[in-house]
Design a protein around this motif. Structure first.
Motif, PDB file in Angstrom:
ATOM      1  N   ASN A  61     -19.182  21.043   5.035  1.00 49.21           N
ATOM      2  CA  ASN A  61     -17.947  21.489   5.671  1.00 49.21           C
ATOM      3  C   ASN A  61     -17.028  22.253   4.718  1.00 49.21           C
ATOM      4  OD1 ASN A  61     -16.840  19.524   4.065  1.00 49.21           O
ATOM      5  ND2 ASN A  61     -16.183  18.195   5.735  1.00 49.21           N
ATOM      6  N   GLY A  62     -17.497  22.541   3.523  1.00 48.38           N
ATOM      7  CA  GLY A  62     -16.727  23.337   2.588  1.00 48.38           C
ATOM      8  C   GLY A  62     -15.811  22.563   1.667  1.00 48.38           C
ATOM      9  N   HIS A  63     -15.700  21.267   1.872  1.00 48.33           N
ATOM     10  CA  HIS A  63     -14.863  20.466   0.981  1.00 48.33           C
ATOM     11  C   HIS A  63     -15.593  20.231  -0.337  1.00 48.33           C
ATOM     12  CE1 HIS A  63     -11.780  19.641   3.934  1.00 48.33           C
ATOM     13  NE2 HIS A  63     -12.732  19.341   4.811  1.00 48.33           N
ATOM     14  N   PRO A  64     -14.869  20.317  -1.457  1.00 44.38           N
ATOM     15  CA  PRO A  64     -15.520  20.152  -2.761  1.00 44.38           C
ATOM     16  C   PRO A  64     -15.799  18.693  -3.138  1.00 44.38           C
ATOM     17  CG  PRO A  64     -13.194  20.586  -3.051  1.00 44.38           C
ATOM     18  CD  PRO A  64     -13.480  20.713  -1.563  1.00 44.38           C
ATOM     19  N   TYR A  65     -15.389  17.761  -2.285  1.00 44.54           N
ATOM     20  CA  TYR A  65     -15.588  16.347  -2.584  1.00 44.54           C
ATOM     21  C   TYR A  65     -15.531  15.532  -1.299  1.00 44.54           C
ATOM     22  CZ  TYR A  65     -10.572  16.022  -1.858  1.00 44.54           C
ATOM     23  OH  TYR A  65      -9.326  16.082  -1.296  1.00 44.54           O
ATOM     24  N   THR A  66     -15.906  14.270  -1.406  1.00 42.62           N
ATOM     25  CA  THR A  66     -15.772  13.309  -0.321  1.00 42.62           C
ATOM     26  C   THR A  66     -14.796  12.230  -0.775  1.00 42.62           C
ATOM     27  OG1 THR A  66     -18.048  13.672   0.371  1.00 42.62           O
ATOM     28  CG2 THR A  66     -17.010  11.616   1.082  1.00 42.62           C
ATOM     29  N   PRO A  67     -13.728  11.985  -0.022  1.00 43.70           N
ATOM     30  CA  PRO A  67     -12.794  10.922  -0.409  1.00 43.70           C
ATOM     31  C   PRO A  67     -13.522   9.587  -0.504  1.00 43.70           C
ATOM     32  CG  PRO A  67     -11.881  12.248   1.372  1.00 43.70           C
ATOM     33  CD  PRO A  67     -13.324  12.654   1.211  1.00 43.70           C
ATOM     34  N   ALA A  68     -13.186   8.822  -1.541  1.00 40.74           N
ATOM     35  CA  ALA A  68     -13.839   7.522  -1.755  1.00 40.74           C
ATOM     36  C   ALA A  68     -12.826   6.384  -1.837  1.00 40.74           C
ATOM     37  CB  ALA A  68     -14.681   7.573  -3.028  1.00 40.74           C
ATOM     38  N   GLY A  69     -11.589   6.668  -1.495  1.00 42.87           N
ATOM     39  CA  GLY A  69     -10.575   5.617  -1.478  1.00 42.87           C
ATOM     40  C   GLY A  69      -9.274   6.058  -2.109  1.00 42.87           C
ATOM     41  N   ASP A  70      -8.179   5.612  -1.520  1.00 43.06           N
ATOM     42  CA  ASP A  70      -6.837   5.838  -2.033  1.00 43.06           C
ATOM     43  C   ASP A  70      -6.171   4.478  -2.197  1.00 43.06           C
ATOM     44  OD1 ASP A  70      -6.804   8.712  -1.913  1.00 43.06           O
ATOM     45  OD2 ASP A  70      -6.639   8.527   0.263  1.00 43.06           O
ATOM     46  N   PHE A  71      -5.446   4.340  -3.276  1.00 41.91           N
ATOM     47  CA  PHE A  71      -4.813   3.070  -3.581  1.00 41.91           C
ATOM     48  C   PHE A  71      -3.394   3.330  -4.082  1.00 41.91           C
ATOM     49  CE2 PHE A  71      -9.318   2.989  -4.359  1.00 41.91           C
ATOM     50  CZ  PHE A  71      -9.741   1.857  -3.683  1.00 41.91           C
ATOM     51  N   ASP A  72      -2.451   2.556  -3.626  1.00 42.49           N
ATOM     52  CA  ASP A  72      -1.064   2.698  -4.055  1.00 42.49           C
ATOM     53  C   ASP A  72      -0.620   1.409  -4.730  1.00 42.49           C
ATOM     54  OD1 ASP A  72       1.272   4.087  -4.419  1.00 42.49           O
ATOM     55  OD2 ASP A  72       2.027   3.750  -2.397  1.00 42.49           O
ATOM     56  N   GLN A  73       0.334   1.534  -5.622  1.00 41.94           N
ATOM     57  CA  GLN A  73       0.897   0.381  -6.337  1.00 41.94           C
ATOM     58  C   GLN A  73      -0.159  -0.351  -7.159  1.00 41.94           C
ATOM     59  OE1 GLN A  73       4.169   0.004  -6.445  1.00 41.94           O
ATOM     60  NE2 GLN A  73       4.398   1.681  -5.015  1.00 41.94           N
ATOM     61  N   VAL A  74      -0.996   0.399  -7.861  1.00 43.25           N
ATOM     62  CA  VAL A  74      -2.066  -0.169  -8.685  1.00 43.25           C
ATOM     63  C   VAL A  74      -1.520  -0.402 -10.090  1.00 43.25           C
ATOM     64  CG1 VAL A  74      -4.364   0.252  -9.657  1.00 43.25           C
ATOM     65  CG2 VAL A  74      -3.812   1.043  -7.345  1.00 43.25           C
ATOM     66  N   ASP A  75      -1.690  -1.604 -10.597  1.00 42.12           N
ATOM     67  CA  ASP A  75      -1.249  -1.874 -11.967  1.00 42.12           C
ATOM     68  C   ASP A  75      -2.305  -1.379 -12.958  1.00 42.12           C
ATOM     69  OD1 ASP A  75      -3.279  -3.811 -11.960  1.00 42.12           O
ATOM     70  OD2 ASP A  75      -1.909  -5.501 -11.991  1.00 42.12           O
ATOM     71  N   LEU A  76      -2.001  -1.470 -14.246  1.00 40.30           N
ATOM     72  CA  LEU A  76      -2.896  -0.933 -15.267  1.00 40.30           C
ATOM     73  C   LEU A  76      -4.267  -1.608 -15.247  1.00 40.30           C
ATOM     74  CD1 LEU A  76      -3.182   1.119 -17.507  1.00 40.30           C
ATOM     75  CD2 LEU A  76      -2.229  -0.555 -19.092  1.00 40.30           C
ATOM     76  N   LYS A  77      -4.318  -2.900 -15.031  1.00 43.66           N
ATOM     77  CA  LYS A  77      -5.597  -3.617 -14.963  1.00 43.66           C
ATOM     78  C   LYS A  77      -6.412  -3.139 -13.763  1.00 43.66           C
ATOM     79  CE  LYS A  77      -8.710  -6.847 -15.702  1.00 43.66           C
ATOM     80  NZ  LYS A  77     -10.008  -6.223 -15.764  1.00 43.66           N
ATOM     81  N   GLY A  78      -5.749  -2.949 -12.630  1.00 40.47           N
ATOM     82  CA  GLY A  78      -6.431  -2.433 -11.447  1.00 40.47           C
ATOM     83  C   GLY A  78      -6.937  -1.026 -11.652  1.00 40.47           C
ATOM     84  N   LEU A  79      -6.144  -0.190 -12.325  1.00 39.28           N
ATOM     85  CA  LEU A  79      -6.565   1.170 -12.639  1.00 39.28           C
ATOM     86  C   LEU A  79      -7.788   1.150 -13.543  1.00 39.28           C
ATOM     87  CD1 LEU A  79      -6.172   4.243 -12.627  1.00 39.28           C
ATOM     88  CD2 LEU A  79      -4.510   3.937 -14.493  1.00 39.28           C
TER      89      LEU A  79
END
Length: 91
Positions: A61-79
């Motif tokens: 479909n022309g997209h350069p990637y496939t989304p694999a997840g979005d996360f908000d409010q991630v702390d450093l350990k989670g990152l």
């Protein structure tokens, strides 16, 4: 980024900074540049991030990637956990 370089070494990932206008974000890829983790601290408190994961495209479909997840409010350990898992970093 310095955190990951100091902890894992610069031979484990590449910097892919596609967001020149956003000084609060950065992208890191594996060496094949197939998987990317993007994270931003814009509008966040210290060591809290927005994170987006991207995989290679799965269709034509022309997209350069496939989304694999979005996360908000991630702390450093989670990152760090997302970084290790998504880029398949050997620890």
């Amino acid at each position: 980024m310095k955190y990951f370089a100091d902890k894992f070494g610069t031979d484990k990932f590449k910097i892919k900074d596609h967001w020149d206008a956003d000084l609060h974000s950065i992208g890191l890829t594996d060496f094949s540049e197939k998987n990317l983790i993007y994270f931003s601290s814009y509008g966040k408190t210290d060591n809290v991030f927005y994170v987006a994961l991207e995989n290679p495209p799965q269709d034509n479909n022309g997209h350069p990637y496939t989304p694999a997840g979005d996360f908000d409010q991630v702390d450093l350990k989670g990152l760090e956990d997302l970084f290790i898992r998504h880029l398949r970093i050997k620890t």
